[in-house]
Write an enzyme that holds these catalytic residues in place. Sequence first.
Site, PDB file in Angstrom:
ATOM      1  CB  SER A   7      -0.884   0.015   1.323  1.00  0.00           C
ATOM      2  OG  SER A   7      -1.365   1.423   1.334  1.00  0.00           O
ATOM      3  CG  HIS A  32      -4.075  -1.489  -1.567  1.00  0.00           C
ATOM      4  ND1 HIS A  32      -5.215  -2.143  -1.640  1.00  0.00           N
ATOM      5  CD2 HIS A  32      -4.202  -0.922  -0.502  1.00  0.00           C
ATOM      6  CE1 HIS A  32      -6.004  -1.807  -1.121  1.00  0.00           C
ATOM      7  NE2 HIS A  32      -5.543  -0.911  -0.165  1.00  0.00           N
ATOM      8  CG  ASP A  34      -5.182   2.659   0.856  1.00  0.00           C
ATOM      9  OD1 ASP A  34      -6.183   1.746   0.859  1.00  0.00           O
ATOM     10  OD2 ASP A  34      -3.778   2.517   1.158  1.00  0.00           O
ATOM     11  CG  MET A  36      -8.161   7.289   2.374  1.00  0.00           C
ATOM     12  SD  MET A  36      -7.454   7.395   3.997  1.00  0.00           S
ATOM     13  CE  MET A  36      -6.517   5.987   4.027  1.00  0.00           C
ATOM     14  CG  HIS A  65      -9.204   0.452  -0.131  1.00  0.00           C
ATOM     15  ND1 HIS A  65      -8.607   0.150   1.074  1.00  0.00           N
ATOM     16  CD2 HIS A  65     -10.631   0.340   0.117  1.00  0.00           C
ATOM     17  CE1 HIS A  65      -9.537   0.098   2.223  1.00  0.00           C
ATOM     18  NE2 HIS A  65     -10.704   0.153   1.614  1.00  0.00           N
ATOM     19  CG  MET A  67     -11.329   3.650   2.228  1.00  0.00           C
ATOM     20  SD  MET A  67      -9.629   3.522   3.397  1.00  0.00           S
ATOM     21  CE  MET A  67      -8.581   3.257   2.035  1.00  0.00           C
ATOM     22  CG  MET A 136     -11.499  -2.638   5.675  1.00  0.00           C
ATOM     23  SD  MET A 136      -9.797  -1.877   4.845  1.00  0.00           S
ATOM     24  CE  MET A 136      -8.973  -1.205   6.076  1.00  0.00           C
ATOM     25  CG  ASP A 172      -6.027  -2.645   3.527  1.00  0.00           C
ATOM     26  OD1 ASP A 172      -4.958  -2.577   4.029  1.00  0.00           O
ATOM     27  OD2 ASP A 172      -6.940  -1.979   2.831  1.00  0.00           O
TER      28      ASP A 172
HETATM   29  C1  DX5 Z   1      -6.255   1.944   5.818  1.00  0.00           C
HETATM   30  C2  DX5 Z   1      -5.897   1.432   4.278  1.00  0.00           C
HETATM   31  C3  DX5 Z   1      -4.432   0.318   4.262  1.00  0.00           C
HETATM   32  C4  DX5 Z   1      -3.246   0.933   4.839  1.00  0.00           C
HETATM   33  C5  DX5 Z   1      -2.678  -0.303   5.403  1.00  0.00           C
HETATM   34  O1  DX5 Z   1      -7.350   2.572   5.610  1.00  0.00           O
HETATM   35  O2  DX5 Z   1      -6.856   0.772   3.620  1.00  0.00           O
HETATM   36  O3  DX5 Z   1      -4.350   0.197   3.025  1.00  0.00           O
HETATM   37  O4  DX5 Z   1      -2.274   1.335   4.200  1.00  0.00           O
HETATM   38  O5  DX5 Z   1      -1.595   0.266   6.276  1.00  0.00           O
HETATM   39  P1  DX5 Z   1      -0.800  -0.694   7.278  1.00  0.00           P
HETATM   40  O6  DX5 Z   1      -0.386  -2.095   6.413  1.00  0.00           O
HETATM   41  O7  DX5 Z   1       0.504   0.176   7.587  1.00  0.00           O
HETATM   42  O8  DX5 Z   1      -1.628  -1.370   8.434  1.00  0.00           O
HETATM   43 ZN    ZN Z   2      -6.406  -0.032   1.538  1.00  0.00          ZN
END
Ligand code: DX5
Ligand code: ZN
Length: 215
Positions: A7, A32, A34, A36, A65, A67, A136, A172
Amino acid sequence: MVKVAPSILSADFSRLGQEVSDICKDGADFIHVDIMDGHFVPNLTFGAMVLKSIKPYSTVPIDVHLMISNPKDYLKTFVLAGANRLTIHQEINGNIGKMLSEIRSLGVKAGLCLKPQTPVEVIEPYLDLLDLVLVMTVEPGFGGQSFMEDKLPKITALRKMIGDRPIDIEVDGGINDKTGQAAVLAGADVLIAGNYIFKAENRKKAIRKLKGKKE
Ligand code: DX5
Ligand code: ZN
């Protein structure tokens, strides 16, 4: 063998293209990403423009992903920007089945993500529309949190529900060599990891460890 999706939330944003290119060479199976919106989760990251700019640096498929509270209006934008796998959350408002079908009709893999408190049963109506389910194991929003061990039975239940359908289970949040192994034993196909990989002294080794290799 389990696949690994680093990620980039934990990467060095000032040199993101190079980070993506390096992590592909280190053995990533997916990148990956993210996204947000500061609304669905209490954090903001980046959008499709950043995805588009890093796309040329990746030699592996990009796993996005989302969010965000209102993904409906952005699905095509993210596919055009370079997403190969596009995942929305179950907890958003709107017609999830319709959005999953739209993702597939755009020619990419469709995914549905469950927050830690969302039960696996909500997946059932969408089984025929899904290429992946993202479980998650931390509250979404931030990297570097601790893995919620009590979500392991959820992964196993999902594996059972999926049966022999070609649906990947991605896990994740808080993944490291130990929690990753537990997730794989429970039924995970893809391990997503931010901190464990990007903050490692030897990232190649960290990825190999997640794949269960000794060195
Ligand atoms: C959190 C993200 C993850 C995040 C995971 O909301 O969806 O993808 O990057 O990070 P680690 O592996 O550090 O928990
Ligand atoms: Zn993620």
